[in-house]
Design a protein around this motif. Structure first.
Motif, PDB file in Angstrom:
ATOM      1  N   LYS A  24       0.400  -0.907   0.094  1.00 46.44           N
ATOM      2  CA  LYS A  24       0.563   0.038   0.059  1.00 46.44           C
ATOM      3  C   LYS A  24       0.854   1.508   0.000  1.00 46.44           C
ATOM      4  CE  LYS A  24      -4.054  -1.515  -0.953  1.00 46.44           C
ATOM      5  NZ  LYS A  24      -4.622  -1.933  -1.661  1.00 46.44           N
ATOM      6  N   GLY A  25       2.281   1.564  -0.085  1.00 46.16           N
ATOM      7  CA  GLY A  25       2.477   2.845   0.227  1.00 46.16           C
ATOM      8  C   GLY A  25       2.620   3.501   0.825  1.00 46.16           C
ATOM      9  N   ASN A  26       2.112   4.332   0.328  1.00 49.81           N
ATOM     10  CA  ASN A  26       1.613   6.195   0.522  1.00 49.81           C
ATOM     11  C   ASN A  26       0.475   5.998   1.112  1.00 49.81           C
ATOM     12  OD1 ASN A  26       4.253   7.158   2.294  1.00 49.81           O
ATOM     13  ND2 ASN A  26       4.377   7.474  -0.666  1.00 49.81           N
ATOM     14  N   LEU A  76      -1.569   8.902   3.358  1.00 50.37           N
ATOM     15  CA  LEU A  76      -1.694   9.844   2.478  1.00 50.37           C
ATOM     16  C   LEU A  76      -3.337  10.021   2.204  1.00 50.37           C
ATOM     17  CD1 LEU A  76       1.508  10.749   0.894  1.00 50.37           C
ATOM     18  CD2 LEU A  76       1.116  11.431   3.250  1.00 50.37           C
ATOM     19  N   LEU A  77      -3.645   9.304   1.907  1.00 51.23           N
ATOM     20  CA  LEU A  77      -5.070   9.859   1.435  1.00 51.23           C
ATOM     21  C   LEU A  77      -6.371   9.835   2.788  1.00 51.23           C
ATOM     22  CD1 LEU A  77      -6.931   8.518  -1.206  1.00 51.23           C
ATOM     23  CD2 LEU A  77      -6.790   6.247  -0.528  1.00 51.23           C
ATOM     24  N   GLU A  78      -6.504   8.867   3.842  1.00 50.22           N
ATOM     25  CA  GLU A  78      -7.119   8.999   4.586  1.00 50.22           C
ATOM     26  C   GLU A  78      -6.466  10.642   5.852  1.00 50.22           C
ATOM     27  OE1 GLU A  78      -5.021   6.031   7.973  1.00 50.22           O
ATOM     28  OE2 GLU A  78      -5.719   4.803   6.091  1.00 50.22           O
ATOM     29  N   GLN A  79      -5.324  10.895   5.585  1.00 46.34           N
ATOM     30  CA  GLN A  79      -5.274  12.002   6.561  1.00 46.34           C
ATOM     31  C   GLN A  79      -5.824  13.472   5.171  1.00 46.34           C
ATOM     32  OE1 GLN A  79      -1.054  11.212   6.785  1.00 46.34           O
ATOM     33  NE2 GLN A  79      -1.601  10.085   8.235  1.00 46.34           N
ATOM     34  N   GLY A  80      -5.518  13.021   4.227  1.00 45.92           N
ATOM     35  CA  GLY A  80      -6.533  14.247   2.954  1.00 45.92           C
ATOM     36  C   GLY A  80      -5.143  14.959   2.308  1.00 45.92           C
ATOM     37  N   LEU A  81      -3.976  14.209   2.323  1.00 42.89           N
ATOM     38  CA  LEU A  81      -2.500  15.117   1.914  1.00 42.89           C
ATOM     39  C   LEU A  81      -2.402  14.724   0.509  1.00 42.89           C
ATOM     40  CD1 LEU A  81      -0.717  14.577   5.348  1.00 42.89           C
ATOM     41  CD2 LEU A  81      -2.073  16.854   4.568  1.00 42.89           C
ATOM     42  N   ALA A  82      -3.690  13.978   0.644  1.00 43.64           N
ATOM     43  CA  ALA A  82      -2.983  13.085  -1.404  1.00 43.64           C
ATOM     44  C   ALA A  82      -4.364  14.157  -2.075  1.00 43.64           C
ATOM     45  CB  ALA A  82      -3.918  12.083  -1.341  1.00 43.64           C
ATOM     46  N   LEU A  83      -3.573  15.362  -2.603  1.00 41.33           N
ATOM     47  CA  LEU A  83      -4.250  16.314  -3.479  1.00 41.33           C
ATOM     48  C   LEU A  83      -3.588  16.250  -4.557  1.00 41.33           C
ATOM     49  CD1 LEU A  83      -4.860  19.612  -1.131  1.00 41.33           C
ATOM     50  CD2 LEU A  83      -6.275  18.118  -1.901  1.00 41.33           C
ATOM     51  N   ASP A  84      -2.180  16.183  -4.769  1.00 45.97           N
ATOM     52  CA  ASP A  84      -1.723  15.290  -5.831  1.00 45.97           C
ATOM     53  C   ASP A  84      -1.367  13.935  -5.797  1.00 45.97           C
ATOM     54  OD1 ASP A  84       0.426  14.984  -7.264  1.00 45.97           O
ATOM     55  OD2 ASP A  84       2.204  16.170  -6.829  1.00 45.97           O
ATOM     56  N   PRO A  85      -1.515  12.777  -6.552  1.00 46.73           N
ATOM     57  CA  PRO A  85      -2.240  12.169  -6.848  1.00 46.73           C
ATOM     58  C   PRO A  85      -0.428  11.635  -6.641  1.00 46.73           C
ATOM     59  CG  PRO A  85      -2.790  12.453  -8.579  1.00 46.73           C
ATOM     60  CD  PRO A  85      -2.757  13.548  -7.801  1.00 46.73           C
ATOM     61  N   PRO A 142       2.011  10.878  -5.326  1.00 42.81           N
ATOM     62  CA  PRO A 142       2.591  10.270  -4.246  1.00 42.81           C
ATOM     63  C   PRO A 142       2.747   9.208  -3.595  1.00 42.81           C
ATOM     64  CG  PRO A 142       2.349  12.643  -3.626  1.00 42.81           C
ATOM     65  CD  PRO A 142       1.782  12.003  -4.678  1.00 42.81           C
ATOM     66  N   LEU A 143       0.960   9.095  -3.932  1.00 36.84           N
ATOM     67  CA  LEU A 143       0.395   7.507  -3.985  1.00 36.84           C
ATOM     68  C   LEU A 143       0.538   6.689  -5.277  1.00 36.84           C
ATOM     69  CD1 LEU A 143      -3.200   8.569  -3.246  1.00 36.84           C
ATOM     70  CD2 LEU A 143      -1.710   7.817  -1.525  1.00 36.84           C
TER      71      LEU A 143
END
Length: 399
Positions: free
Chosen positions: A119-121, A124-133, A135-136
Motif C-alpha cells: 500500500k505504500g503511502n 496520505l489518502l485518509e489524512q486528506g493529504l493526497a491532493l497530488d496523486p 505520492p500515492l
C-alpha cells in the motif's frame, strides 16, 4: 504478479522458467529489520527469541504491532527526514542500517534497487493529504527513496499482495543472475492505516485479541507495521566472517481461486514448495524448519497445512512469526525471512506465539517451544490475496 518498472526489463520476463537461468550463487551480505521490537536485526532476533511480542492493544480498541511514536521519533531524530512520509522513513532507516554493514553502494550502476510494498503511502489518502496523486504511486515513492541514496539504477517495485517481500528477494536473485547486476538492495515496508484495517474488518478477519496462528481458537489476523532490507551479492568475499547465508531456489504460483480466499486444497502452494526444493536439490526432510505465512485466519492456516502435507513436510517443525510482528503485508516476507536466517544460523526453532492446540485438519509439528535443532537449510513460504504463493529455500555456507 505485478511488476512496476521503467521499461520491459528482460530479467522480469519468463520468471517461472528455469531453462537458461544461470544458477550462480547469490549471498546475503547484510540485513536489517525496523519494527516495534527494535531498529536492527540483532535486537529484533533477540527479542523474538526471548518471546517478546510487538503486539498491543491500540487506543482505538483493536490489537496491532505498531511502532511506538517515541521510539520512531528517536530513530529518525539523527537524520533529516522531515520531507518524507512515515512509509518512506521506514524504508530509509532500514536501508541505511543494512548498507552500513557492508561496502556495497547503491551509487554503483551494478547495484539493483528493489522496493516491496502493498500500500505504500496510502495513509496520505485518509489524512486528506493526497491532493497530488503522485505520492500515492508506488514507483514515485520508490524513486524518491532512491534519490535519497543517489541510487544509480532505476528502482523496481514489487507489489504482489502479501508475497511481495519474499518475491522481491527471489527477483533480486534473478536480477543478479541475469548478469546485469552484481548486487541488489531489496527493501520492503508497510504501515498500519485505517484504510488497510477497514479492509480486513470488512472480511471479519481481524482478531479481537493477539493472533494465534494454526491454533484451534484462532480468530483472525493482527496487523503490524515495519520495514526490512536484505543486501544481496554474488561476491562471497564481501560477506562478514567465515560463514554466510546462501539463497537457495524459489518459486511462485497462483491458485486463481478467489480475490481474497486461498485455495481449498493447498495444491498450488505445494507446487511452489516442491519446485523450490527440487531446484535446490534438497529433500523435505533436510529442512530445519518451515517459516510459514501463518496469518491465523481460518482458510490460510488450513490451506498451508494441506500444502505442507502434500509436500511431505508434516514431520518438519513449522512456525509463524505473526504473533510477534502481526501481519506487516509487503514487509512480512522480508522480516520473517531475516528472522529465519538468524534462527538457522543459531540452529534454533522459534515457537509460534499464541499456539496451544492444533486447529487444522492435517497433522503439523507446529513449534510451541524454543527448540535447538541441527540444521543447514530452512524453507520460507508466503501466500496472499488473489491466490498468490511463494516459497524459497535458505542455506548456511562455510566460506
Amino acid at each position: 504478479m505485478i511488476y512496476v518498472t521503467t521499461d520491459r526489463s528482460p530479467f522480469l520476463c519468463g520468471m517461472e522458467k528455469t531453462v537458461g537461468i544461470d544458477m550462480m550463487e547469490v549471498f546475503v551480505a547484510a540485513d536489517n529489520i525496523v519494527s516495534p521490537l527494535g531498529a536492527d536485526t540483532r535486537t529484533n532476533f533477540e527479542r523474538v527469541r526471548n518471546g517478546d511480542s510487538g503486539i498491543s492493544r491500540r487506543p482505538e480498541g483493536y490489537y496491532a504491532a505498531a511502532i511506538p511514536d517515541e521510539a520512531f521519533g528517536e530513530w529518525t531524530s539523527a537524520t533529516n527526514l522531515n520531507d518524507y512520509t512515515k512509509f518512506e522513513q521506514l524504508l530509509i532507516l532500514s536501508i541505511q542500517d543494512a548498507l552500513s554493514r557492508t561496502s556495497i553502494s547503491l551509487r554503483h550502476p551494478r547495484t539493483a534497487f528493489i522496493v516491496s510494498t502493498t500500500k505504500g503511502n496510502i495513509a496520505l489518502l485518509e489524512q486528506g493529504l493526497a491532493l497530488d496523486p503522485r505520492p500515492l504511486q508506488l514507483f514515485a515513492t520508490a524513486e524518491k527513496t532512491a534519490a535519497h541514496f543517489g541510487t544509480a539504477a532505476k528502482p523496481v517495485v514489487v507489489s504482489n499482495a502479501c508475497i511481495s517481500g519474499l518475491l522481491a528477494i527471489l527477483i533480486g536473485q534473478r536480477m543478479i543472475r541475469s548478469g546485469q547486476f552484481d548486487h541488489a538492495v531489496v527493501c520492503g515496508a508497510d504501515v498500519i492505516t485505517q484504510f488497510v484495517l477497514s479492509g480486513f474488518q470488512s472480511f471479519q478477519a481481524v482478531s479481537d485479541e493477539p493472533c494465534k496462528p494454526f491454533d484451534a481458537n484462532r480468530k483472525g489476523i493482527t496487523l503490524g507495521e515495519g520495514a526490512a532490507t536484505v543486501v544481496l551479492t554474488k561476491d562471497s568475499t564481501l560477506l562478514p566472517g567465515s560463514s554466510g547465508i546462501l539463497l537457495g531456489e524459489g518459486a511462485s504460483s497462483n491458485d486463481a481461486n478467489h480475490i481474497s480466499g486461498p485455495s481449498r486444497t493447498g495444491a498450488e502452494l505445494s507446487s511452489a514448495i516442491n519446485r523450490a526444493l527440487q531446484q535446490s536439490r534438497l529433500r523435505p526432510e533436510e529442512m530445519g524448519f518451515v517459516s510459514a505465512h501463518g496469518t491465523a485466519t481460518l482458510y490460510n492456516d488450513e490451506m498451508e497445512a494441506k500444502a505442507f502435507h502434500l509436500s511431505g513436510l508434516q514431520q518438519i517443525p513449522v512456525n509463524s512469526l505473526k504473533g510477534y510482528y502481526g501481519h506487516t503485508l509487503g514487509a512480512a516476507g522480508l522480516i520473517e525471512a531475516i528472522i529465519g536466517m538468524k534462527a538457522m544460523q543459531e540452529e534454533v526453532v522459534i515457537p509460534t506465539a499464541g499456539f496451544e492446540s492444533s486447529g487444522v485438519s492435517q497433522p503439523l509439528m507446529v513449534s510451541s517451544q524454543l527448540e535447538q535443532r541441527p540444521m543447514q537449510h530452512y524453507l520460507k513460504t508466503t501466500s496472499g490475496f488473489g491466490g498468490c504463493n511463494a516459497a524459497m529455500v535458505f542455506s548456511k555456507v562455510q566460506l
